[in-house]
Design an enzyme around this catalytic site. Structure first.
Site, PDB file in Angstrom:
ATOM      1  N   HIS A   1       8.653 -44.917  29.492  1.00 28.91           N
ATOM      2  CA  HIS A   1       8.463 -45.173  28.062  1.00 28.91           C
ATOM      3  C   HIS A   1       7.015 -44.950  27.647  1.00 28.91           C
ATOM      4  O   HIS A   1       6.631 -45.316  26.539  1.00 28.91           O
ATOM      5  CB  HIS A   1       8.906 -46.592  27.712  1.00 28.91           C
ATOM      6  CG  HIS A   1      10.385 -46.761  27.685  1.00 28.91           C
ATOM      7  ND1 HIS A   1      11.001 -47.988  27.516  1.00 28.91           N
ATOM      8  CD2 HIS A   1      11.391 -45.858  27.801  1.00 28.91           C
ATOM      9  CE1 HIS A   1      12.320 -47.827  27.544  1.00 28.91           C
ATOM     10  NE2 HIS A   1      12.574 -46.542  27.713  1.00 28.91           N
TER      11      HIS A   1
ATOM     12  N   ASN B   1      24.238 -44.496  24.599  1.00 29.75           N
ATOM     13  CA  ASN B   1      24.017 -43.069  24.375  1.00 29.75           C
ATOM     14  C   ASN B   1      24.336 -42.607  22.962  1.00 29.75           C
ATOM     15  O   ASN B   1      23.758 -41.623  22.492  1.00 29.75           O
ATOM     16  CB  ASN B   1      24.883 -42.249  25.347  1.00 29.75           C
ATOM     17  CG  ASN B   1      24.508 -42.460  26.789  1.00 29.75           C
ATOM     18  OD1 ASN B   1      23.335 -42.606  27.127  1.00 29.75           O
ATOM     19  ND2 ASN B   1      25.498 -42.491  27.667  1.00 29.75           N
TER      20      ASN B   1
ATOM     21  N   ARG C   1      15.375 -39.254  30.054  1.00 24.10           N
ATOM     22  CA  ARG C   1      16.342 -40.298  29.708  1.00 24.10           C
ATOM     23  C   ARG C   1      17.766 -39.852  30.057  1.00 24.10           C
ATOM     24  O   ARG C   1      18.579 -40.663  30.518  1.00 24.10           O
ATOM     25  CB  ARG C   1      16.229 -40.628  28.213  1.00 24.10           C
ATOM     26  CG  ARG C   1      17.096 -41.805  27.773  1.00 24.10           C
ATOM     27  CD  ARG C   1      16.702 -42.259  26.375  1.00 24.10           C
ATOM     28  NE  ARG C   1      17.449 -43.436  25.962  1.00 24.10           N
ATOM     29  CZ  ARG C   1      18.481 -43.407  25.120  1.00 24.10           C
ATOM     30  NH1 ARG C   1      18.888 -42.250  24.606  1.00 24.10           N
ATOM     31  NH2 ARG C   1      19.105 -44.509  24.789  1.00 24.10           N
TER      32      ARG C   1
END
Length: 343
Positions: A194, A94, A62
């Site tokens: 994911h 973030n 990520r």
């Protein structure tokens, strides 16, 4: 180098040279002479960290994704706030969610010891993403290297370009198009990351009770999963509670992510949008194909990861090789500024 990996790398260099993502200075052999153990050093840190933090692989990939989507793969995400740097770490996509920075610090400290002032922070993120996938049972690939580090960051760009968990498919498509990735294959393949990792309640709880102001849950969410998530993430509850992105094999890199979407068990809205958006025949077909054929998913994922990793890298004399991933070299206090004692 495995022959199959060499063929994959070579084929993508040819493809990319024909388009807008051509950066001939990136090469998988970039550190062969100057830091031949770079990948093994990074892999060892991940392996060690996985013992106590099974999420770290997903967290590292990520970081690479969120770095590349903001002015290219230049390590800008890793910079802390200073008088002249407005850190991307506090951008909406973030803040209190991007993690793994201390692990990157450990990698950098070891690499500075083995190969001083040689390996960029941007390349550390790129290699760490590939190693994380492999360690979770996913595909391996030859990583083009030679990126250099930015001397600036842009929180405004991070807020503008990072996809949000509540995006519709049209918004997701636009996010990918904006950074010169394609809005079907790249979108669906990279979303497959994911297949491992976790997400906070705050990233999906709006689906559970009052979706888009309807007063009802998201109708595309499986009712059994809905009940479990409502218990885990009650209205007014702790938004920092985490749960698995892939309920089937939460720590494995596989194609079950797509099978989950077919059963309306995508955790994030941005996941389920890929399968449940009316008329989205192109992306629905990709979800079905990747669910049925894990090899097809792996091949597309590798292609898209290489393409994303080639977004606007700094090469040659551009940027710098940061000695501390958190700080531009001009702001370092001295030779002991790697903060080894804290990592």
């Amino acid at each position: 180098m495995h022959l199959s990996k060499a063929i994959v790398a070579a084929s993508f260099f040819v493809v990319l040279l024909g388009g807008t993502l051509a950066y001939g200075q990136l090469t998988p052999t970039f550190y062969d002479q100057t830091c031949p153990n770079v990948s093994s050093i990074i892999r060892d840190v991940i392996t060690e960290t996985l013992v106590s933090d099974p999420r770290i692989g997903a967290s590292l990939i990520r970081l690479h994704f969120h770095d590349c989507f903001v002015n290219g793969c230049d390590g800008s995400l890793l910079l802390d706030n200073t008088d002249t740097i407005v850190s991307e770490k506090q951008a909406n996509g973030n803040n209190e969610s991007a993690r793994g920075f201390e692990v990157v610090d450990r990698m950098k400290a070891l690499l500075e010891s083995a190969c001083p002032a040689t390996v960029s922070c941007a390349d550390i993120l790129t290699i760490a993403a590939e190693e994380s996938v492999v360690l979770a049972g996913g595909p391996n690939w030859t990583v083009p290297l030679g990126r250099r580090d930015s001397t600036t960051a842009s929180r405004d760009a991070a807020n503008a370009f990072l996809p949000a968990p509540f995006f519709t498919l049209d918004q997701l498509r636009e996010s990918f198009t904006n950074v010169s990735l394609n809005n079907n294959t790249d979108l669906v393949a990279l979303s497959g990351a994911h297949t491992f990792g976790r997400a906070k309640c705050s990233t999906f709880d709006f689906r559970l009770f009052d979706f888009n102001g309807t007063g009802a849950p998201d109708p595309s969410l499986d009712t059994t999963l809905l009940a479990a998530l409502q218990e885990l993430c009650p209205q007014g509850g702790n938004g920092s509670v985490i749960t698995d992105l892939d309920l089937t094999t939460p720590d494995a890199f596989d194609s079950n992510y797509y099978s989950n979407l077919q059963g309306n068990r995508g955790l994030l809205q941005t996941d389920q949008e890929l399968f449940s958006t009316p008329g989205a025949d192109d992306v629905i077909a990709l979800v079905n194909a990747f669910s049925a054929n894990q090899t097809a998913f792996f091949e597309s994922f590798v292609e898209s990861m290489i393409r994303m990793g080639n977004l606007s890298p700094l090469t040659g004399s551009e940027g710098e090789i940061r000695l501390n991933c958190r700080v531009v070299n001009a702001n370092l206090a001295g030779p002991d500024s790697m903060l080894v004692s804290s990592i």
